[in-house]
Design a protein around this motif. Structure first.
Motif, PDB file in Angstrom:
ATOM      1  N   GLN A 535     -36.677 -91.569 -77.890  1.00 50.30           N
ATOM      2  CA  GLN A 535     -38.005 -91.012 -78.137  1.00 50.30           C
ATOM      3  C   GLN A 535     -38.147 -90.423 -79.536  1.00 50.30           C
ATOM      4  O   GLN A 535     -38.906 -89.477 -79.758  1.00 50.30           O
ATOM      5  CB  GLN A 535     -38.353 -89.952 -77.075  1.00 50.30           C
ATOM      6  N   ASP A 536     -37.432 -90.992 -80.475  1.00 55.12           N
ATOM      7  CA  ASP A 536     -37.608 -90.621 -81.879  1.00 55.12           C
ATOM      8  C   ASP A 536     -38.330 -91.782 -82.555  1.00 55.12           C
ATOM      9  O   ASP A 536     -37.724 -92.588 -83.265  1.00 55.12           O
ATOM     10  CB  ASP A 536     -36.250 -90.352 -82.528  1.00 55.12           C
ATOM     11  N   ASN A 537     -39.635 -91.860 -82.329  1.00 57.08           N
ATOM     12  CA  ASN A 537     -40.391 -93.028 -82.774  1.00 57.08           C
ATOM     13  C   ASN A 537     -40.518 -93.117 -84.292  1.00 57.08           C
ATOM     14  O   ASN A 537     -40.623 -94.215 -84.849  1.00 57.08           O
ATOM     15  CB  ASN A 537     -41.782 -93.016 -82.148  1.00 57.08           C
ATOM     16  N   VAL A 538     -40.525 -91.962 -84.957  1.00 56.78           N
ATOM     17  CA  VAL A 538     -40.651 -91.982 -86.422  1.00 56.78           C
ATOM     18  C   VAL A 538     -39.425 -92.663 -87.049  1.00 56.78           C
ATOM     19  O   VAL A 538     -39.546 -93.578 -87.867  1.00 56.78           O
ATOM     20  CB  VAL A 538     -40.827 -90.551 -86.969  1.00 56.78           C
ATOM     21  N   ALA A 562     -45.572-102.777 -84.353  1.00 52.71           N
ATOM     22  CA  ALA A 562     -46.988-102.507 -84.060  1.00 52.71           C
ATOM     23  C   ALA A 562     -47.115-101.451 -82.968  1.00 52.71           C
ATOM     24  O   ALA A 562     -47.963-100.543 -83.057  1.00 52.71           O
ATOM     25  CB  ALA A 562     -47.676-103.799 -83.636  1.00 52.71           C
ATOM     26  N   PHE A 563     -46.294-101.549 -81.946  1.00 55.92           N
ATOM     27  CA  PHE A 563     -46.329-100.561 -80.864  1.00 55.92           C
ATOM     28  C   PHE A 563     -46.022 -99.159 -81.404  1.00 55.92           C
ATOM     29  O   PHE A 563     -46.673 -98.168 -81.020  1.00 55.92           O
ATOM     30  CB  PHE A 563     -45.327-100.957 -79.788  1.00 55.92           C
ATOM     31  N   LEU A 564     -45.020 -99.045 -82.287  1.00 53.03           N
ATOM     32  CA  LEU A 564     -44.683 -97.730 -82.850  1.00 53.03           C
ATOM     33  C   LEU A 564     -45.815 -97.197 -83.724  1.00 53.03           C
ATOM     34  O   LEU A 564     -46.086 -95.986 -83.740  1.00 53.03           O
ATOM     35  CB  LEU A 564     -43.385 -97.835 -83.644  1.00 53.03           C
ATOM     36  N   HIS A 565     -46.479 -98.083 -84.453  1.00 54.52           N
ATOM     37  CA  HIS A 565     -47.655 -97.648 -85.218  1.00 54.52           C
ATOM     38  C   HIS A 565     -48.725 -97.112 -84.278  1.00 54.52           C
ATOM     39  O   HIS A 565     -49.388 -96.104 -84.584  1.00 54.52           O
ATOM     40  CB  HIS A 565     -48.202 -98.812 -86.040  1.00 54.52           C
ATOM     41  N   MET A 566     -48.940 -97.772 -83.156  1.00 55.47           N
ATOM     42  CA  MET A 566     -49.917 -97.292 -82.177  1.00 55.47           C
ATOM     43  C   MET A 566     -49.526 -95.914 -81.661  1.00 55.47           C
ATOM     44  O   MET A 566     -50.375 -95.017 -81.524  1.00 55.47           O
ATOM     45  CB  MET A 566     -50.014 -98.276 -81.014  1.00 55.47           C
ATOM     46  N   GLN A 567     -48.208 -95.739 -81.359  1.00 54.43           N
ATOM     47  CA  GLN A 567     -47.750 -94.453 -80.841  1.00 54.43           C
ATOM     48  C   GLN A 567     -47.990 -93.319 -81.831  1.00 54.43           C
ATOM     49  O   GLN A 567     -48.259 -92.195 -81.441  1.00 54.43           O
ATOM     50  CB  GLN A 567     -46.261 -94.545 -80.516  1.00 54.43           C
ATOM     51  N   GLN A 568     -47.891 -93.649 -83.126  1.00 55.11           N
ATOM     52  CA  GLN A 568     -48.052 -92.614 -84.151  1.00 55.11           C
ATOM     53  C   GLN A 568     -49.467 -92.531 -84.693  1.00 55.11           C
ATOM     54  O   GLN A 568     -49.734 -91.773 -85.623  1.00 55.11           O
ATOM     55  CB  GLN A 568     -47.066 -92.891 -85.290  1.00 55.11           C
TER      56      GLN A 568
END
Length: 859
Positions: A535-538, A562-568
């Motif tokens: 859970q360290d998406n950055v 793309a998913f990580l960009h959405m999360q952030q």
């Protein structure tokens, strides 16, 4: 590699046996005693292997030109390979291209003047061209130099002897004799006979006498019972003639007897050999000459018969066996093996005989290993140190026979006596490949200089993993990393931690791998996925982006980025990566191993995400008409729009703001209006509601929403009021499904609302389950869904704050259609038309039964 060398030697030896002159054995491709190739030569061997195999295949078919072309390519890649040089020379000889052989010989002499190969090829040219002076010139040069096996040297020595005999140069013959004695080179028995006859003839001539010769009649009968044929003339000493038993004079004084003077058939037993009265040394010499001559005449049955007779008469001794071995080992291995079993009794054999038999057992590596082992057992009985050639030969033969551990033990023994870097590296490689052997640990402890740092512990760790001993494997990996910190090994350790479900240690190992190899895209990608689970998406996004930067072909990482960009909340970046993923979906899914319905569903999910990210505005228009008449004392229309049974028209407009916290918990502002309808009509009632508020999603993983709304209601005690709500839902397959002909739809909803001024509440729980059936005959995307539903409501929104409750069940049929899709977006419009019948089963409401027609358009 050792076993391949041994097999190739067998093949080439078989080919060369068909040649007319023993010198052709010079062309054997592999030296049995050659040391293992250096590691630096392994790459050249790898490159030349396919060409070599193809060349031998063409040679077998008789395609000399094709084979020569391939052998020349191999020779250019690795000119140090003697087997290729010899094979190429052999082909050139068959094509009568002497210049080709001479060029190869000159290069060897120029490159390695202290090696015998070039001079040996020069001597071969002399044989081909019948130039005895060239043989006489180059033979001693070759025989005085290392680099050729004993068999090759013996063949060249025989050709040299023949040339010297023809030259009749006594001085040169004497020098040759001294050289052969110094170099310990043995030649065939018939050549020795010719040489001895020539020497005695020269001696008798110098004394004015004729040489004394005798004929010995061949012993034994053929299958028809005819008299034995005449033996070749042999040299006999005067002492032998004087010491013979008179009882045997009829047989021994056979100088004037010819085969015609004997009877056609005889029943008499075979007489004793005439050598019985000689002392052992002379007897062995005469028998050796006699028997080797039989072998040269290819009278194998007679040869074996005589040996058997000698054995029964106790005249066959180890010294005679060794003498025969010297003469037979060149061209008569079948006879040598017939008279030389594997034997370790010094009274029955000699180390030389066992060594010669080992060399002749190339086609049977197990037997060769037995003979080599016998050599050193015999030497041990005489308190002699081990023979290094026998040790190496036994190891090679055991390896060719598949006895890897035993072969390693012999090589290890040899290495302790005589350190050899090439053998040490070969032995270390086998130890690394077989870490389960006890000898592998001994090798590593005694000769660590031949092992790359940490390599043995690494192989032991891998072996432990294969055996399921994960705890020991982790310790061994750690030991290997202590000796040799290597990024690949850290990565391998991370995979083991992952298998052991040790997530924290897996992350540490991946971090170390990246520290040691920051340019490795695979390590960044694996670490990125680990960070997602942590859970360290950055940090995960940074590593995945670095991986695709280092290796742009890793397009399968793009959807995850793309998913990580959405999360952030990186809305624009997420849209770009999702659209790129859609454009390359076939290649991405192929790399991910996804196909069929799973690939279709994944593509649709990407398109839905694009549609959701691009459309900040959402709106709906829906209406409900009651088809039966409600009782006069019906409950008030719910301001939360659920659990109501009156007619209405409802509209709403929503705008999604940039997330306050993260993209998984978005914020909306909205405005909505509600107009009541009379039963069975579209005529308006006085009930009107207008609301304006803000909604915030509270949980990331579950749809739980909090909202605050200002309300204006025309038919309420307080026309202006504030309402706060907490609602949540859980839905399964309520969206369009790109695969399957039918699917189950389920929706659960709960809502609690509080009116601040009116001090009243509304509680609602609803559930709907249906089976959607695809309608392919309608345009677009359409389904027909029969469903069942149930609603439980309670409120006290009346002047007396009386609680009004209701629990009902219902059935219905809904037609749904989806519209507005394109290659990058999923449908953004959904239309639903349904007919629903409800029956109250609990509560205190007077409204027990309702028939409702509903229509809605949602964006």
């Amino acid at each position: 590699m050792i076993s391949q060398t041994y097999t190739r030697e067998k093949i080439i030896t078989k080919r060369l046996k068909s040649q007319l002159l023993p010198l052709a054995l010079v062309l054997c491709a592999v030296n049995t005693h050659a040391h293992a190739y250096k590691i630096s030569e392994e790459w050249r061997n790898f490159r030349t292997y396919p060409r070599t195999e193809r060349a031998y295949a063409l040679l077998k078919k008789g395609d000399l030109a094709g084979a020569r072309n391939l052998f020349e390519q191999v020779y250019q890649i690795n000119p140090k390979r003697k087997d290729i040089s010899f094979e190429l020379a052999r082909i050139c000889a068959r094509q009568a291209d002497i210049a080709c052989i001479d060029a190869i010989a000159q290069k060897w002499i120029s490159r390695q003047p202290e090696d015998a190969t070039g001079y040996m090829l020069k001597g071969y040219i002399g044989y081909l061209t019948k130039n005895e002076s060239q043989i006489i010139k180059y033979a001693p040069l070759a025989l005085q130099r290392p680099g050729a096996p004993e068999t090759f040297r013996s063949s060249l020595a025989e050709a040299w002897v023949a040339a010297l005999i023809n030259s009749d140069d006594a001085t040169a013959i004497k020098q040759a004799e001294q050289l052969l004695k110094t170099q310990k080179i043995s030649i065939a028995g018939d050549k020795l006979v010719q040489w001895e006859q020539h020497r005695q003839s020269a001696q008798q001539a110098s004394q004015g006498k004729q040489p004394i010769t005798k004929q010995f009649q061949q012993e034994g009968e053929d299958k028809t019972g005819t008299a034995p044929s005449e033996l070749s003339k042999q040299v006999a000493t005067q002492a032998a003639r004087q010491n013979r038993n008179p009882a045997q004079s009829t047989y021994t004084k056979s100088k004037g007897i010819s085969p015609q003077s004997l009877p056609a058939k005889t029943k008499e037993p075979i007489p004793q050999f005439p050598y019985a009265e000689l002392n052992q040394a002379e007897r062995n010499n005469q028998l050796s000459v006699h028997l080797i001559a039989l072998a040269e005449q290819q009278q194998n049955a007679v040869f074996l018969n005589k040996v058997s007779r000698l054995q029964s008469d106790h005249l066959f001794n180890p010294a005679l066996q060794a003498s025969l071995a010297r003469g037979l080992q060149t061209q008569h291995c079948d006879l040598l093996l017939a008279i030389t079993p594997i034997e370790t009794n010094a009274k029955l054999t000699t180390p030389y005989s066992q060594m010669a038999a080992a060399f002749c057992s190339k086609n049977n590596p197990r037997r060769a290993a037995g003979h080599f082992a016998a050599v050193n057992q015999l030497r041990s009985q005489n308190n002699q140190s081990p023979d290094l050639i026998a040790l190496r030969g036994e190891g090679d033969a055991l390896m060719a026979d598949g006895q890897t551990e035993q072969a390693m033990q012999r090589w290890y023994q040899l290495l302790q006596i005589e350190p050899q870097a090439q053998l040490g590296e070969t032995l270390a490689a086998y130890a690394l490949h077989n870490p389960q052997f006890t000898i592998s640990h001994s090798i590593a402890n005694r000769f660590p200089q031949y092992f790359p740092a940490g390599s043995l512990a690494l192989q032991q760790a891998r072996h432990a993993v294969n055996n399921g001993d994960y705890n020991n494997a982790v310790q061994l990996f750690s030991r290997s990393l202590t000796e040799n910190p290597d990024a690949d090994i850290w990565y391998e350790l991370s995979l083991l931690h992952k298998k052991n479900q040790q997530s924290a240690k897996q992350g540490e190992a991946l971090a170390m791998a990246i520290k040691l190899a920051p340019q490795n895209a695979l390590f960044h990608a694996e670490y990125g996925f680990w960070l997602i689970n942590a859970q360290d998406n950055v940090a995960a996004l940074e590593n995945l982006q670095e991986a695709i930067r280092l290796e742009p072909t890793r397009i399968e990482l793009q959807p995850q980025i793309a998913f990580l960009h959405m999360q952030q909340g990186n809305r624009e970046a997420a849209i770009i990566d999702l659209r790129a993923s859609i454009d390359q979906h076939a290649a991405i899914q192929a790399k991910m191993g996804i196909s069929g319905d799973a690939a279709t569903q994944q593509l649709f999910n990407w398109q839905r995400n694009v549609q959701t990210l691009e459309d900040r505005w959402n709106w709906l228009v829906n209406t409900q008409i009651r088809l039966n008449t409600a009782p006069d004392t019906s409950s008030a229309t719910s301001p939360v729009q659920y659990g109501q049974y009156n007619g209405y028209i409802n509209t709403a407009l929503t705008y999604r703001l940039d997330p306050i916290r993260d993209a998984a918990r978005p914020t909306w502002i909205f405005v909505r209006a509600n107009q009541g309808l009379n039963d069975q009509s579209l005529s308006f009632t006085p009930d009107k509601t207008l609301g304006l508020g803000v909604t915030q999603r509270l949980l990331k993983d579950y749809m739980v929403i909090g909202s605050a709304e200002w309300l204006y209601r025309t038919e309420a005690t307080y026309k202006n009021d504030m309402m706060v709500r907490l609602s949540g839902s859980h839905s399964i397959n309520t969206d369009w499904q790109p695969t399957g002909n039918n699917w189950l739809t389920f929706n659960l909803y709960g809502d609690a609302a509080w009116l601040v001024r009116a001090e009243s509440y509304y509680l609602t729980t609803s559930v709907e389950a249906g089976q959607q059936y695809r309608l392919p005959w309608l345009d677009g995307k359409s389904t027909l869904m029969p469903f069942i539903s149930s609603i439980a409501t309670a409120n006290n929104d009346n002047p007396t704050h009386t609680i009004v409750s209701r629990v009902d069940v219902g059935v219905g049929l809904a037609l749904q259609t989806w519209h507005g899709a394109d290659p990058w977006r999923a449908p953004d419009l959904r239309q639903r038309l349904s007919l629903e019948v409800r029956q109250a089963i609990g509560g205190n409401t007077d409204d027990d039964f309702a028939v409702l027609l509903r229509w809605g358009l949602f964006h």
